[in-house]
Each structure stands twice: as C-alpha cells, then as structure tokens.
Write a protein that holds these residues in place. Structure first.
Motif, PDB file in Angstrom:
ATOM      1  N   ASP A   1       0.833  -1.208   0.000  1.00 27.32           N
ATOM      2  CA  ASP A   1       0.000   0.000   0.000  1.00 27.32           C
ATOM      3  C   ASP A   1       0.865   1.256   0.000  1.00 27.32           C
ATOM      4  N   ARG A   2       1.833   1.306   0.898  1.00 22.61           N
ATOM      5  CA  ARG A   2       2.633   2.518   1.051  1.00 22.61           C
ATOM      6  C   ARG A   2       3.465   2.783  -0.204  1.00 22.61           C
ATOM      7  N   LEU A   3       4.083   1.739  -0.726  1.00 30.11           N
ATOM      8  CA  LEU A   3       4.920   1.927  -1.906  1.00 30.11           C
ATOM      9  C   LEU A   3       4.073   2.236  -3.147  1.00 30.11           C
ATOM     10  N   ALA A   4       2.923   1.595  -3.270  1.00 26.48           N
ATOM     11  CA  ALA A   4       2.057   1.880  -4.417  1.00 26.48           C
ATOM     12  C   ALA A   4       1.545   3.317  -4.362  1.00 26.48           C
ATOM     13  N   GLU A   5       1.168   3.778  -3.181  1.00 28.49           N
ATOM     14  CA  GLU A   5       0.693   5.145  -3.018  1.00 28.49           C
ATOM     15  C   GLU A   5       1.800   6.138  -3.361  1.00 28.49           C
ATOM     16  N   THR A   6       3.020   5.861  -2.896  1.00 29.74           N
ATOM     17  CA  THR A   6       4.147   6.748  -3.163  1.00 29.74           C
ATOM     18  C   THR A   6       4.498   6.760  -4.638  1.00 29.74           C
ATOM     19  N   LEU A   7       4.474   5.579  -5.269  1.00 26.34           N
ATOM     20  CA  LEU A   7       4.815   5.491  -6.685  1.00 26.34           C
ATOM     21  C   LEU A   7       3.820   6.272  -7.541  1.00 26.34           C
ATOM     22  N   LEU A   8       2.525   6.186  -7.238  1.00 24.75           N
ATOM     23  CA  LEU A   8       1.526   6.929  -8.017  1.00 24.75           C
ATOM     24  C   LEU A   8       1.721   8.434  -7.832  1.00 24.75           C
ATOM     25  N   ALA A   9       1.942   8.876  -6.605  1.00 23.00           N
ATOM     26  CA  ALA A   9       2.162  10.305  -6.366  1.00 23.00           C
ATOM     27  C   ALA A   9       3.406  10.788  -7.087  1.00 23.00           C
ATOM     28  N   TRP A  10       4.452   9.958  -7.127  1.00 26.14           N
ATOM     29  CA  TRP A  10       5.704  10.314  -7.808  1.00 26.14           C
ATOM     30  C   TRP A  10       5.472  10.476  -9.315  1.00 26.14           C
ATOM     31  N   LEU A  11       4.689   9.547  -9.896  1.00 27.79           N
ATOM     32  CA  LEU A  11       4.373   9.622 -11.331  1.00 27.79           C
ATOM     33  C   LEU A  11       3.518  10.843 -11.645  1.00 27.79           C
ATOM     34  N   GLN A  12       2.587  11.175 -10.750  1.00 31.96           N
ATOM     35  CA  GLN A  12       1.664  12.279 -11.006  1.00 31.96           C
ATOM     36  C   GLN A  12       2.293  13.646 -10.757  1.00 31.96           C
ATOM     37  N   SER A  13       3.371  13.697  -9.990  1.00 30.50           N
ATOM     38  CA  SER A  13       3.976  14.990  -9.631  1.00 30.50           C
ATOM     39  C   SER A  13       5.251  15.265 -10.403  1.00 30.50           C
ATOM     40  N   GLY A  14       5.450  14.564 -11.493  1.00 34.21           N
ATOM     41  CA  GLY A  14       6.660  14.818 -12.281  1.00 34.21           C
ATOM     42  C   GLY A  14       7.908  14.344 -11.604  1.00 34.21           C
ATOM     43  N   ARG A  15       7.763  13.302 -10.769  1.00 36.38           N
ATOM     44  CA  ARG A  15       8.910  12.667 -10.095  1.00 36.38           C
ATOM     45  C   ARG A  15       9.650  13.653  -9.178  1.00 36.38           C
ATOM     46  N   ASN A  16       8.880  14.497  -8.502  1.00 41.46           N
ATOM     47  CA  ASN A  16       9.435  15.476  -7.571  1.00 41.46           C
ATOM     48  C   ASN A  16       9.153  14.999  -6.145  1.00 41.46           C
ATOM     49  N   ALA A  17      10.216  14.671  -5.411  1.00 39.27           N
ATOM     50  CA  ALA A  17      10.067  14.083  -4.084  1.00 39.27           C
ATOM     51  C   ALA A  17       9.392  15.036  -3.106  1.00 39.27           C
ATOM     52  N   ASN A  18       9.721  16.311  -3.176  1.00 42.22           N
ATOM     53  CA  ASN A  18       9.113  17.255  -2.244  1.00 42.22           C
ATOM     54  C   ASN A  18       7.597  17.380  -2.487  1.00 42.22           C
ATOM     55  N   GLU A  19       7.191  17.404  -3.741  1.00 45.02           N
ATOM     56  CA  GLU A  19       5.762  17.484  -4.027  1.00 45.02           C
ATOM     57  C   GLU A  19       5.058  16.211  -3.587  1.00 45.02           C
ATOM     58  N   VAL A  20       5.731  15.069  -3.737  1.00 47.19           N
ATOM     59  CA  VAL A  20       5.152  13.812  -3.258  1.00 47.19           C
ATOM     60  C   VAL A  20       4.915  13.890  -1.754  1.00 47.19           C
ATOM     61  N   ALA A  21       5.876  14.433  -1.031  1.00 46.58           N
ATOM     62  CA  ALA A  21       5.741  14.554   0.423  1.00 46.58           C
ATOM     63  C   ALA A  21       4.540  15.426   0.777  1.00 46.58           C
ATOM     64  N   MET A  22       4.338  16.514   0.025  1.00 47.89           N
ATOM     65  CA  MET A  22       3.201  17.392   0.294  1.00 47.89           C
ATOM     66  C   MET A  22       1.883  16.665  -0.010  1.00 47.89           C
ATOM     67  N   ARG A  23       1.866  15.909  -1.084  1.00 53.99           N
ATOM     68  CA  ARG A  23       0.632  15.189  -1.444  1.00 53.99           C
ATOM     69  C   ARG A  23       0.266  14.154  -0.385  1.00 53.99           C
ATOM     70  N   LEU A  24       1.281  13.457   0.116  1.00 52.48           N
ATOM     71  CA  LEU A  24       1.022  12.350   1.038  1.00 52.48           C
ATOM     72  C   LEU A  24       1.062  12.778   2.499  1.00 52.48           C
ATOM     73  N   HIS A  25       1.405  14.048   2.739  1.00 51.03           N
ATOM     74  CA  HIS A  25       1.490  14.561   4.109  1.00 51.03           C
ATOM     75  C   HIS A  25       2.477  13.741   4.948  1.00 51.03           C
ATOM     76  N   VAL A  26       3.637  13.464   4.362  1.00 43.66           N
ATOM     77  CA  VAL A  26       4.697  12.767   5.093  1.00 43.66           C
ATOM     78  C   VAL A  26       5.986  13.569   4.921  1.00 43.66           C
ATOM     79  N   HIS A  27       7.019  13.207   5.691  1.00 42.29           N
ATOM     80  CA  HIS A  27       8.291  13.921   5.638  1.00 42.29           C
ATOM     81  C   HIS A  27       9.009  13.591   4.330  1.00 42.29           C
ATOM     82  N   PRO A  28       9.682  14.578   3.714  1.00 43.95           N
ATOM     83  CA  PRO A  28      10.413  14.306   2.472  1.00 43.95           C
ATOM     84  C   PRO A  28      11.426  13.171   2.607  1.00 43.95           C
ATOM     85  N   GLN A  29      12.014  13.065   3.782  1.00 43.68           N
ATOM     86  CA  GLN A  29      12.989  11.985   3.965  1.00 43.68           C
ATOM     87  C   GLN A  29      12.308  10.624   3.860  1.00 43.68           C
ATOM     88  N   THR A  30      11.051  10.532   4.362  1.00 43.72           N
ATOM     89  CA  THR A  30      10.301   9.281   4.249  1.00 43.72           C
ATOM     90  C   THR A  30      10.038   8.951   2.797  1.00 43.72           C
TER      91      THR A  30
END
Length: 452
Positions: A355-384
């Motif tokens: 679940d966690r990896l699938a959610e992160t992978l979809l957010a990464w694909l949808q945000s242009g592979r930008n880790a910081n934007e993924v963190a904002m979408r998922l409400h988690v720390h960028p390091q996570t």
C-alpha cells in the motif's frame, strides 16, 4: 301523497281545472327533493316541451359561442336531440321520482368522453346546461300564476332543477375523466414504446422513430441524453415533475429517461433539480439516432457509482466527466492482467508495504517525479518519501526510466486508487513465481480481496 299535503290549483290547456299536490314539509327534511315536487306538474309540462326545447336551443346558441354553428345542420340536430332527451327525462322524473337515471347520465358520460376526444374542455357543455336550466326555470316561473303555485312548491322545483344539472354535469365530468385517463394511458404506452425504440441497439430506423414520435406527440429533437436511475437517496425530498418532453421508462431493468436537447438554455438546471432526490447518471449528449450509446455510457457509469468507484458527490453524475474511468474499467480483466505484469516487483511484500509503496509510486508519477511534491501530497516527511523511492528503485531498477512502463504503472495504480473505497476490491499482483493470481496491492483489509 300524505293527507297533510297542500293543494295548488292550476289551469291546464282547455281551461280544465286540476289539483297539483305538494308533499308536506317533512319529506323535504328527509332529503327527497324529487318526491317533493307534485307529480301532476309533469302533465302540465308535457304539452309545452317542443316550444321549451326551441327556447333552450335559441338561448344556448346565443349564449354559448361553441354551439352556434348555423351552417352545420347535423350538429344542430345533435344538439336538438340532446335538449329533447334531457327535457323528456326531466318530466318523466317529475312524474316518477324513481325513474331510472341511467339513460340520461350515460348519455352525458358519452358527451364528456366526446369532448375529451376532441381535445375540448367541459366549459361550453357546462355553460349550456346552466343556460338550459335557466330557460326551464323561467318557463316554470311564468306558469306559476296559472298553477297558483306556492313558494314552497317553486322552491322544490328549483331544488330538483339544480340537482338535475349537477347530475348531468357530474356524469359528463366522469366520462371526460375516463376518456382523458384512457388517452393519457395510451399516450404513456406510446412514449414507453418510443423510449424502447430510441434505446434499441442496433438503432431503429429514423423513419420508425419519427412515426412513433408523431403518434406520441413528441417533437423529435436534434440531440438527446439518456439518464440511468438508481434508487432514491436516503435524504431525498419529493422529486419534482419532469418537463413533459422527457421520456420516462421507470419499469425498465435500469429505470431510464431520455432528455431532449439537454444542452439547451436552462435545461441542465431543470433536469438536475428534477433528479435531485435520486441517484442518477446522465449520459453524453448525442444525436437522436445514437441514444443507445448515451444510455450505455450512463448505465456503465451508474454501475461504477454503485460500486463506489465513482463518487456521486451528493448530486447528479455526468458520464462525460468520468470518461477516463469508463475506459479504465471497460475491461477489468485487461487491467488486472496489466497489474499482474507491472506490479510484480511488489508481490512478495506485506500488504501494508505494498500500500505505502504503491501510493508513493503513483504520487511520484503524477507529480513529475518530484520528491518534495510527493511529500506534500502524502502529508509525510520528504525523507520518508526518499526512503520509499529508494526501495522502489531497488524493486523496479532502471525500468522506472521507461516512459511506457510509467504509463502502464499509472493506469494500474489509478485503478487501485479508485477501488480503494470499495470493500474487498483489490488490484492483483502475481505471486513471486509469476504464475496465477498473486497477492493483492490494496488496503490492509485482508488478503483475499476481489481482483480488479
């Protein structure tokens, strides 16, 4: 007659004297107005029926424009027949209060049915009855002095005249209502057949549609939209009536509507208001000959709404706003097969990790592979996020650089997200061995979910 009845003397033709008996006060109190009119009055009235009929004809044609047809002899003859029939029945009823009213009331029911069949109201007929009663009362009043009629007798005669008019107009109204109901029922059946024809697949011939539309009094529009109806909403208010040009088939397996010119000015608001209390999906606007396609899209969208894949949002759902979802779920076996191929690297993980990896992978694909934007979408720390992305790189390797793979991954991961709200619905991933249905990529609600 009672011994206590009063007697009114009058002159009949030939100056012979006769007694006219009026029932006593008690009978009026008993609610028997016909029995309270002296029966001998009928003998006084019979010799004058022809001239009274003439007076009624003239007065009715003068006062009621619809009955003034000087060039139509057959119509005047029919009117004369009706006047004479009413007069003769009235006299017979005076002579015998128990006289069967069925012939004259049946006659007026037929008049009411005829007026409905011609598309007219009962206003002219009801006015004619009142005018006829007025002429009859005038003639009776004129003869009251000759009869030495008492006020009580005149009151009884006036009461039966009004009751008689009520009986005639009530019978006409009954016939009118019956005919209107029959016409409405037949028109509804024609409209239901027209709806079936419009939604037929393959489409019916345009000529057949045009013929049945004319019979159903339905102007053929340029465009239509089909509506698929689910059940009423729990908090639904009473549903307003649809515009008269909306075809309804509420007894179909999927209750359906066809809305003409759905994109016309104000039409969307009217339809939304009428559908506010019902789970409803509106298909795309199409030419009339493609109504079946609009209906098919509406039904497919409704099924996804009912499954929870598409959120109704408390309002009317429009298929055109969910075309990508319709495409995605058009053949769920294909999407499941694609998920088995593309999500295979996640198959050996626990469901929570999937679940966690699938959610992160979809957010990464949808945000242009930008880790910081993924963190904002998922409400988690960028390091996570970066930690999870490293895991994904280890699982998928350089394949994540392949745009075709990323496209396929976004398809299956979007499907997973849409199904996340459907209990027990999951996107399947193959087993580590790569054979058969494997572990699921979905929520933690168990490992025996239904595959996409």
């Amino acid at each position: 007659m009672s011994d206590r009845s009063s007697r009114v003397h009058g002159s009949a033709p030939g100056d012979e004297r006769r007694e006219v008996h009026v029932a006593d006060e008690g009978s009026t109190a008993g609610g028997r107005p016909w029995a309270d009119v002296p029966r001998e009055l009928a003998d006084h009235m019979r010799p004058h029926l022809d001239e009274v009929a003439d007076d009624m004809m003239q007065e009715i044609q003068t006062r009621v424009r619809e009955y003034d047809r000087p060039g139509d002899g057959s119509y005047s003859g029919t009117l004369r027949l009706a006047v004479e029939r009413v007069l003769h029945y009235f006299v017979e009823r005076v002579a015998d209060p128990g006289h069967d009213p069925a012939p004259v009331t049946d006659f007026f029911r037929a008049i009411g049915r005829g007026e409905a069949g011609e598309g007219r109201s009962l206003d002219a007929m009801q006015t004619a009855v009142r005018v006829g009663g007025m002429v009859a009362w005038r003639r009776i009043a004129e003869g009251a002095d000759t009869l030495h009629a008492s006020a009580r007798m005149l009151g009884a005669v006036g009461e039966v005249l009004m009751q008689f008019q009520d009986e005639l107009t009530a019978a006409a109204a009954e016939g009118y209502s019956q005919a209107r109901a029959a016409v409405a029922g037949e028109m509804q059946r024609r409209r239901e057949r027209l709806l079936d024809l419009l939604l037929a697949d393959p489409p019916a011939a345009p000529g057949a549609v045009a013929d049945l539309a004319a019979a159903a009094h339905w102007p053929v529009p340029r465009t239509v939209a089909a509506v698929a109806l689910g059940g009423p909403r729990p908090d639904a208010a009473p549903r307003p009536a649809f515009p008269p040009d909306v075809l309804a088939g509420l007894t179909r397996r999927t209750p359906s509507l066809v809305v003409p010119d759905p994109d016309g000015p104000g039409r969307a608001a009217i339809v939304d208001r009428a559908l506010s209390g019902t789970l409803a999906v509106i298909g795309p606007t199409v030419p009339v000959v493609e109504a079946a396609r609009s209906s098919r899209w509406a039904r497919e969208t409704l099924r996804l709404v009912q499954r929870g894949v598409i959120d109704a949002g408390g309002g009317v759902v429009r298929s055109v706003e969910h075309i990508s979802t319709l495409i995605l779920f058009r053949d769920e076996r294909l999407v499941a097969a694609l998920a088995g191929l593309r999500l295979a690297p996640l198959a050996h993980l626990r469901p929570g990790q999937q679940d966690r990896l699938a959610e992160t992978l979809l957010a990464w694909l949808q945000s242009g592979r930008n880790a910081n934007e993924v963190a904002m979408r998922l409400h988690v720390h960028p390091q996570t996020v970066r930690y999870r992305l490293r895991q994904l790189e280890e699982l998928f390797g350089d394949r994540l650089l392949d745009p075709d793979l990323r496209f396929d991954l976004e398809i299956v991961l979007r499907a997973r997200t849409l199904l996340a709200g459907c209990a027990g619905h999951r996107v399947a991933a193959p087993s580590p061995a790569g054979a058969g249905a494997g572990e699921v990529v979905g929520s933690d609600r168990g490992r025996e979910g239904r595959t996409l």
